[in-house]
Motif scaffolding. Structure first.
Motif, PDB file in Angstrom:
ATOM      1  N   THR A 145       0.814  -0.527   0.291  1.00 19.32           N
ATOM      2  CA  THR A 145       0.129   0.112   0.485  1.00 19.32           C
ATOM      3  C   THR A 145       1.246   1.230   0.565  1.00 19.32           C
ATOM      4  O   THR A 145       1.818   1.171   0.136  1.00 19.32           O
ATOM      5  CB  THR A 145      -0.853   0.018   1.015  1.00 19.32           C
ATOM      6  N   LEU A 146       0.483   2.675  -0.021  1.00 16.24           N
ATOM      7  CA  LEU A 146       1.092   3.265  -0.280  1.00 16.24           C
ATOM      8  C   LEU A 146       1.892   3.809   0.691  1.00 16.24           C
ATOM      9  O   LEU A 146       2.888   4.253   0.812  1.00 16.24           O
ATOM     10  CB  LEU A 146       0.502   4.757  -0.839  1.00 16.24           C
ATOM     11  N   TYR A 196      -6.453   6.927  -0.881  1.00 19.74           N
ATOM     12  CA  TYR A 196      -4.769   8.044  -1.033  1.00 19.74           C
ATOM     13  C   TYR A 196      -5.855   8.173  -2.957  1.00 19.74           C
ATOM     14  O   TYR A 196      -5.476   7.009  -3.154  1.00 19.74           O
ATOM     15  CB  TYR A 196      -3.836   7.135  -0.881  1.00 19.74           C
ATOM     16  N   GLU A 199      -3.046   6.050  -4.606  1.00 17.91           N
ATOM     17  CA  GLU A 199      -3.009   4.616  -4.380  1.00 17.91           C
ATOM     18  C   GLU A 199      -3.004   3.848  -5.613  1.00 17.91           C
ATOM     19  O   GLU A 199      -3.660   3.419  -6.046  1.00 17.91           O
ATOM     20  CB  GLU A 199      -4.022   4.124  -3.287  1.00 17.91           C
ATOM     21  N   TYR A 290      -8.513  -3.278   3.667  1.00 17.32           N
ATOM     22  CA  TYR A 290      -8.133  -1.900   3.211  1.00 17.32           C
ATOM     23  C   TYR A 290      -9.421  -1.416   3.615  1.00 17.32           C
ATOM     24  O   TYR A 290      -8.882   0.323   4.887  1.00 17.32           O
ATOM     25  CB  TYR A 290      -8.525  -1.924   1.934  1.00 17.32           C
TER      26      TYR A 290
END
Length: 376
Positions: A145-146, A196, A199, A290
């Motif tokens: 993930t980011l 995001y 992302e 998530y």
């Protein structure tokens, strides 16, 4: 004239012997001088050539613009390189390339730093690319993930994960990426329910950096740039599937987080497509995690009830955006899924997936592989 007495003969032989000895010494001395001279010349020539083949300045990594016109011969190319200060000696360069049979160079504009080696310069001129030794590398694994990518960057640079996240989530940076890569970073990233905006837009790969401390902006830009290049390579398939780049990256991210084996990606992709076609929710656990914003080993039933746009148990179709950064295998599977009638799948304790076409078959798989696993 001396009489030929025995004494005179002995004296004569002694003189001849002495002369031969002297001549032999002279020959040896001359030979030694010649050998020494040859060695001196050879060593001097060796050091001269070796020095001529060294980089002009190993510490100067600033690229120098070098233009090679179409039809340039090796003499003019070598002289241009010497005049630009990226090689030490045009003649040595010319003979070295001829000796290695490497004189088939491509015309074009090159940016060559004085720190580049002769062999890398030759390789560059032959391929039309510039080869340099990287100062360091950053490897972004698939499925991160980011914020996890921020952790990787923090380990390889002097920047913190917080500084990375502040940059890549800033409206200014997102706006710049949209302007710079409009075919990939589209207005779809501006969805109100997206956590995001970038992302899934930082491609997992190994990146070379040629300065000791690039800006954080340049690092992140490089990640997005590769994503743009990869996504645009799928343009024909996206057109055929009537799929947007954002949908491609979102779908691929689900496969990246769900698949446990290479061969499963195409089959899982077929399950997702079949569910979407039948109006069924995707019901994939990684989207729940998530939505929760947590990394858990096991999703509980109460987790499935979380009210969040990313929860594919509560919402049909794809989530608002990617939940991770997908690699090539998952992206390939997205545009080229297997042809199946599967609607369900479940993984056993070894991570192997078991697929089913009906709910009864799926329940049997759950009883066999999940409940028995949880009872152990």
């Amino acid at each position: 004239m001396e009489p030929k007495t025995p004494q005179n003969k002995i004296k004569k032989l002694q003189q001849l012997k002495s002369e031969k000895k002297t001549v032999r010494k002279i020959v040896l001395i001359i030979g030694a001088i010649i050998i020494a001279a040859a060695l001196i010349i050879g060593v001097s020539l060796y050091f001269y050539i070796s020095n001529a083949l060294k980089p002009v300045d190993e510490n100067n990594k600033k690229p120098v613009k070098v233009e090679l016109a179409i039809g340039s011969n090796i003499d003019s190319i070598a002289q241009t390189l010497e005049d630009k200060g990226v090689i030490r000696n045009a003649k040595i360069f010319k003979y070295y390339t001829k000796f290695k049979n490497d004189a088939a160079f491509q015309a074009g504009t090159y940016k060559i730093p004085p720190s580049m080696s002769i062999d890398d310069i030759i390789k560059s001129l032959k391929t039309g690319k510039v080869y340099r030794k990287a100062e360091f590398q950053i490897t972004i694994p698939e499925g991160l993930t980011l914020d996890q990518i921020g952790d990787v960057v923090a380990k390889k640079t002097d920047y913190t994960s917080q500084e990375f996240m502040k940059l890549v989530t800033s409206e200014k940076f997102v706006k710049e990426m949209k302007a710079k890569y409009p075919d990939t970073v589209t207005k779809a990233v501006d969805g109100k329910k997206i956590r995001y905006k970038l992302e899934g837009y930082l491609y997992p790969s190994t990146y070379d950096f040629y300065t000791k401390k690039p800006t954080l902006h340049d690092i992140a830009d490089k990640f997005v740039e590769l994503t743009d290049s990869i996504v645009r390579s799928y343009e024909p398939q996206l057109k055929e599937l009537d799929m947007t780049p954002h949908e491609l990256l979102t779908f691929a991210s689900l496969l990246e987080r769900e698949a446990t084996a290479q061969t499963d990606r195409e089959t899982i992709a077929s399950v997702f497509y079949n569910r979407i076609e039948q109006g069924m929710p995707l019901q994939t656990d990684p989207t729940v995690l998530y939505a929760l914003g947590k990394h858990k080993n096991r999703v509980l039933y109460k987790d499935l009830e979380v009210e969040n746009a990313y929860n594919t148990y509560k919402n049909k179709g794809l989530p608002p955006g990617p939940i991770a950064n997908a690699g090539r295998a998952s992206t390939d599977a997205t545009v080229d899924p297997a042809k199946t009638n599967y609607i369900y799948f479940v993984s056993d304790k070894k991570g192997q997936n078991h697929f089913a076409e009906t709910l009864d078959e799926h329940n049997q798989n759950v009883a066999k592989y999940v409940r028995s696993k949880n009872d152990q």
